[in-house]
Each structure stands twice: as C-alpha cells, then as structure tokens.
Design an enzyme around this catalytic site. Structure first.
Site, PDB file in Angstrom:
ATOM      1  N   ASP A  48       0.818  -1.211   0.000  1.00  8.38           N
ATOM      2  CA  ASP A  48       0.000   0.000   0.000  1.00  8.38           C
ATOM      3  C   ASP A  48       0.852   1.261   0.000  1.00  8.38           C
ATOM      4  O   ASP A  48       2.080   1.209   0.183  1.00  8.38           O
ATOM      5  CB  ASP A  48      -0.965   0.002   1.201  1.00  8.38           C
ATOM      6  CG  ASP A  48      -0.312  -0.480   2.506  1.00  8.38           C
ATOM      7  OD1 ASP A  48       0.934  -0.456   2.594  1.00  8.38           O
ATOM      8  OD2 ASP A  48      -1.036  -0.875   3.425  1.00  8.38           O
ATOM      9  N   ASN A  85      -7.761  -3.730  14.518  1.00  2.00           N
ATOM     10  CA  ASN A  85      -9.139  -4.050  14.120  1.00  2.00           C
ATOM     11  C   ASN A  85      -9.190  -5.207  13.123  1.00  2.00           C
ATOM     12  O   ASN A  85     -10.216  -5.448  12.507  1.00  2.00           O
ATOM     13  CB  ASN A  85      -9.823  -2.805  13.521  1.00  2.00           C
ATOM     14  CG  ASN A  85      -9.125  -2.299  12.262  1.00  2.00           C
ATOM     15  OD1 ASN A  85      -8.121  -2.869  11.820  1.00  2.00           O
ATOM     16  ND2 ASN A  85      -9.632  -1.224  11.697  1.00  2.00           N
ATOM     17  N   HIS A 121      -7.393  -5.436  10.319  1.00  3.98           N
ATOM     18  CA  HIS A 121      -7.124  -5.122   8.910  1.00  3.98           C
ATOM     19  C   HIS A 121      -5.803  -5.736   8.452  1.00  3.98           C
ATOM     20  O   HIS A 121      -4.905  -5.975   9.259  1.00  3.98           O
ATOM     21  CB  HIS A 121      -7.191  -3.612   8.637  1.00  3.98           C
ATOM     22  CG  HIS A 121      -6.049  -2.793   9.120  1.00  3.98           C
ATOM     23  ND1 HIS A 121      -6.181  -1.463   9.477  1.00  3.98           N
ATOM     24  CD2 HIS A 121      -4.735  -3.069   9.308  1.00  3.98           C
ATOM     25  CE1 HIS A 121      -5.012  -0.986   9.845  1.00  3.98           C
ATOM     26  NE2 HIS A 121      -4.120  -1.934   9.758  1.00  3.98           N
ATOM     27  N   GLU A 149      -9.857  -2.507   5.552  1.00  5.18           N
ATOM     28  CA  GLU A 149     -10.514  -2.317   6.842  1.00  5.18           C
ATOM     29  C   GLU A 149     -11.695  -3.285   6.975  1.00  5.18           C
ATOM     30  O   GLU A 149     -12.150  -3.853   5.979  1.00  5.18           O
ATOM     31  CB  GLU A 149     -11.027  -0.873   6.942  1.00  5.18           C
ATOM     32  CG  GLU A 149      -9.960   0.199   6.750  1.00  5.18           C
ATOM     33  CD  GLU A 149      -9.041   0.379   7.961  1.00  5.18           C
ATOM     34  OE1 GLU A 149      -9.093  -0.438   8.901  1.00  5.18           O
ATOM     35  OE2 GLU A 149      -8.268   1.351   7.968  1.00  5.18           O
TER      36      GLU A 149
END
Ligand code: PGA
Length: 240
Positions: free
Chosen positions: A67, A135, A137, A142
């Site tokens: 990313d 979380n 990800h 996400e």
C-alpha cells in the site's frame, strides 16, 4: 496453518526472518511481498545484517508492497516508499528498479488501481509479509472489505488513523486515504507470513485464527490460504 509463538518482538523478528531467508536462499530471484508499519522493522534489520555479512544476497530479488498513502510523493518522508528505502532497500544489495509500490501521486486513481492489481497478478509473491491492525485489517483493508477485493482507494478509519498517528508529528498530519492491494491480491501469494506483536493485537489475532472467517475481520480470509505462517509474540497470542 502454522503458528509459531515467540517470547518477544526480537524473537518474533528472528523467526520471521528465518522464513524469508529460506525463500530467498532457495530461490535467488524470488518475489517478496513487503509491508510497512512497526511490526516488520525487526525482520528487515535481520535481512540487512545477514546481507551486510554476505550471507544472503538480494541482487536478483523483486519486491511488491501492499500500500501507499494517497497524495504523498516517494520523496516525502511519511510515504511508504521512503519508509521502505530507509528501513530496508538503502541497506541491502537490491536493485531499486525491481521494487514496486503504488504511486501515491497518480492522477488517475482508477487506472493506478488497475495497473497495480495487474502487476500483483503478474508478479505473484513467493511470500507475502503481513502485519495486522488492531481491528483485524491487513494492508489497508478495513473491516467490511470484500474477500475478493482488488487494489482500491480506501478512506482510512478513525481507528487506523489513530494507530498510525505515532509515526507523525500530529494526528492531523496522517493522510486520510490510501491505495491498498485488495484481499484477493494478498491471498494470491504462494505463502503468507503474518507477524504480530503486543497485547493490542491479541483480539484481532484471536478473530483471525479462531473466529469464523468474516469480512468483519479481514485477516480471517487467511484461514482459507493453503500456506500461512503466523509468528506471534506471547502478548499477541495471549487470547488463543
Ligand atoms: P503496525 O501496523 O505494524 O505498525 O502495528 C500493522 C498494520 O496496521 O497492519
């Protein structure tokens, strides 16, 4: 699925590096899928040390990253290109021409997403290194991201912006969007190496390994992968 539990971050980094070393020594032109963030830095230090000592060479290795922040140029010291240069590429014998990240400054976002997904398909990582968000990800996928997603632009969640603020002077400086490989681009790798350290990752690790695979925890997509190794320190593994 293989799960290795390390005492601490240093041991996690060493065990993770052993996986990479095996790939690189058995295939000197291997394709490595790389990640940014705090987690893989210790593994990268192990790569640098062995390369400096002449044990392992990266001269024929290619890399593709997960990313990049939208709007940041590779020379920007908060970009992931800059992170990779300073934490790894500048210190090993790799040819930087063979290192790929999304172009954060691409004007045509859709074209950049398509270009990068095609590149990921063509390269097909021999091993993909992953961290995990608190979380669940992976990369910037996400919760709620489809398991068949390809490279796309994401609006970062408040949770992720908060987690990443430690790398910036102030939270307002954290970019709010990024290009990210989709989950299908990640699980297309031949082998996956996920590293996690610290108690703040324990819930996400539990959901990833023991939960029913669900888009609520993007990393749980890895349960369906035929060759995945989790290297966890004791704190990250504490809820298993
Ligand atoms: P970290 O980030 O390695 O900085 O904890 C991991 C991630 O968000 O994927």
């Amino acid at each position: 699925m293989e799960i290795l539990i390390a005492k601490n971050y240093e041991e996690m980094s060493k065990l993770g590096y052993d996986v990479i070393k095996k790939v690189v020594t058995s295939k000197p032109n291997a394709i490595l899928g790389l990640a940014t963030g705090g987690t893989p830095v210790g593994l990268y230090k192990n790569m640098i040390e062995d390369c400096k000592n002449g044990v392992v060479s990266y001269k024929d290795i290619s890399t593709i990253n997960l990313d990049e922040y939208l709007g940041l140029d590779g020379n920007d010291n908060q970009s992931y290109r800059y992170f990779m240069n300073t934490n790894l590429f500048d210190h090993i014998d790799i040819d930087k021409k063979n290192t790929y990240l999304p172009n954060g400054k691409a004007e045509d976002r859709q074209a950049e997403c398509e270009r990068y997904s095609k590149l990921a398909d063509e390269m097909q990582q021999d091993v993909q290194i992953l961290g995990i968000g608190s979380n669940g990800h992976i990369a910037f996928n996400e919760p709620g991201t489809a398991f068949d997603s390809r490279t796309h632009v994401v609006d970062l969640t408040e949770n992720t912006i908060k987690d990443n603020a430690r790398f910036f002077d102030k939270i307002e400086d954290v970019p709010t969007q990024a290009f990210t490989m989709g989950i299908s681009n990640i699980v297309n790798a031949k082998k996956i190496l996920l590293l996690a350290s610290g108690a703040n990752k324990a819930d996400a690790i539990y959901q990833t390994i023991k939960g029913t695979p669900s888009e609520n925890c993007p990393a749980s997509a890895l349960q369906n992968h035929p060759d995945v190794i989790f290297v966890l320190d004791e704190a990250a593994a504490s809820k298993l």
